[in-house]
Design an enzyme around this catalytic site. Structure first.
Site, mmCIF file in Angstrom:
data_model
loop_
_atom_site.group_PDB
_atom_site.id
_atom_site.type_symbol
_atom_site.label_atom_id
_atom_site.label_comp_id
_atom_site.label_asym_id
_atom_site.label_seq_id
_atom_site.Cartn_x
_atom_site.Cartn_y
_atom_site.Cartn_z
ATOM 1 N N CYS A 40 16.229 35.416 27.382
ATOM 2 C CA CYS A 40 16.699 35.084 26.046
ATOM 3 C C CYS A 40 18.151 34.594 26.147
ATOM 4 O O CYS A 40 18.428 33.654 26.887
ATOM 5 C CB CYS A 40 16.537 36.302 25.137
ATOM 6 S SG CYS A 40 17.083 36.133 23.436
ATOM 7 N N ASP A 50 8.644 28.049 21.243
ATOM 8 C CA ASP A 50 10.001 28.589 21.172
ATOM 9 C C ASP A 50 10.881 27.587 20.420
ATOM 10 O O ASP A 50 11.248 26.542 20.975
ATOM 11 C CB ASP A 50 10.547 28.834 22.577
ATOM 12 C CG ASP A 50 11.864 29.597 22.586
ATOM 13 O OD1 ASP A 50 12.513 29.675 21.530
ATOM 14 O OD2 ASP A 50 12.243 30.112 23.650
ATOM 15 N N HIS A 70 8.615 33.052 22.591
ATOM 16 C CA HIS A 70 9.926 33.534 23.012
ATOM 17 C C HIS A 70 9.914 35.061 23.170
ATOM 18 O O HIS A 70 9.495 35.784 22.263
ATOM 19 C CB HIS A 70 10.974 33.136 21.973
ATOM 20 C CG HIS A 70 12.368 33.511 22.344
ATOM 21 N ND1 HIS A 70 13.145 32.723 23.156
ATOM 22 C CD2 HIS A 70 13.129 34.596 22.037
ATOM 23 C CE1 HIS A 70 14.331 33.296 23.319
ATOM 24 N NE2 HIS A 70 14.328 34.434 22.645
#
Length: 258
Positions: free
Chosen positions: A138, A193, A225
C-alpha cells in the site's frame, strides 16, 4: 510460499530519529550468524500482528527483517486499534483517523526516517554487510521506491505490492524517480485499484523503461487493493502466495541469503 525453512526469533526494538523514538518489530533466523537485511514498510493500517507474522515468514527464509511503526510520532503501535475492517462503517471511521497520519508522511519525512532505519540495520551484529532489500505494501510501496531512489548504493532490491499512487501529477511522483534507482525492482499490482489503475501501471512501466531500470511489473488477476492482508476483506489467498514467490525470488537473487 514454501514451508518455513528455519526457526526465527523476534523482538521489539526502538530506533532514534530526529523526530523522536520509533518503535519497531524485528525478526531473524534463530540459528545465529549474520543475514541479509530487509526493511519492511507497512501499509496504512499500521504495525499489527498480520505484518509481524509476514516479517517472521520472511525471516524464516534467511533474512533479518525490520518492520518499523511509521506512525511513531503519534505513539507506539497500535496507534489506533484496528476494528473489523470487513464492515464498511468500521473502515470509514478507522481510515478517517488514519489518513491524516498518512498525509504527514511527506517524502522529506519518510526519507529522513529511512536513513535512520538503514543505519539501524547496518549496526546490528546479526546483519550481513552489504546492500539491503525493501518490501512495501500500500503506502509502503511508495516508500520502497523512494528509499531505493534516495539511497541507491544501500538498496539492492525493492518490491511494492498493491502500492498506491506510484504515479501522480506531482513533480516528485515516485515514477519520476526511476532514473535514480540502481536496485532491481518488482511491482505486484492489484487488478482493481483506483489508486493504481491500468493507465497508471502503463505510465510507471514507461518511466522504468525510459530510465533503463531492471524491473518486473505484474498485475495479479482477480485482486483488489490490499490483497496480501489476511486481516481485511481484500485478502486473496492466491494473490498472497504469488506475492511470496515473487518476493523470495527477487531477494534470493539480489541479497543471497544463506
Amino acid at each position: 510460499m514454501a514451508a518455513e525453512t528455519a526457526k526465527t526469533e523476534s523482538k521489539s526494538v526502538t530506533i532514534g530519529t530526529p523526530d523522536g523514538v520509533c518503535d519497531a518489530f524485528v525478526a531473524h533466523p534463530a540459528e545465529g550468524g549474520s543475514h541479509p537485511a530487509v526493511l519492511f514498510y507497512m501499509d496504512a493500517i499500521g504495525l499489527r500482528p498480520r505484518l509481524e507474522n509476514m516479517a517472521r515468514e520472511l525471516a524464516a527464509h534467511g533474512y533479518y527483517v525490520l518492520l518499523p511503526n511509521l506512525f511513531y510520532r503519534h505513539g507506539k503501535a497500535p496507534v489506533i486499534e484496528v476494528p473489523d475492517l470487513s464492515r464498511q462503517e468500521s473502515r470509514e471511521g478507522f481510515f478517517a483517523q488514519v489518513m491524516p497520519m498518512v498525509r504527514e508522511l511527506t517524502p522529506e519525512v519518510g526519507m529522513r526516517d529511512a536513513g535512520c532505519f538503514l543505519d539501524f540495520l547496518a549496526g546490528q551484529e546479526e546483519v550481513r554487510a552489504g546492500a539491503v532489500g525493501l518490501t512495501g505494501y500500500c503506502m509502503g510501496g511508495v516508500l520502497s521506491m523512494r528509499t531505493a531512489a534516495r539511497f541507491p548504493d544501500r538498496v539492492a532490491a525493492a518490491a511494492s505490492f498493491h502500492g498506491g499512487n506510484l504515479v501522480t501529477d506531482a513533480p516528485d511522483s515516485p515514477h519520476r524517480l526511476a532514473g535514480d534507482i540502481e536496485a532491481e525492482l518488482y511491482f505486484g499490482h492489484a487488478s482493481q485499484d483506483d489508486s493504481m489503475n491500468a493507465e497508471h501501471v502503463a505510465e510507471l512501466e514507461s518511466a522504468l523503461e525510459a530510465a533503463g531500470a531492471t524491473y518486473r511489473s505484474e498485475v495479479y488477476p482477480d485482486t483488489i487493493h490490499g490483497f496480501t492482508m489476511s486481516d481485511t476483506a481484500a485478502y486473496s489467498e492466491t494473490g498472497v502466495a504469488r506475492h511470496w514467490d515473487a518476493l523470495l525470488d527477487l531477494f534470493s537473487r539480489r541479497l543471497k541469503a544463506a
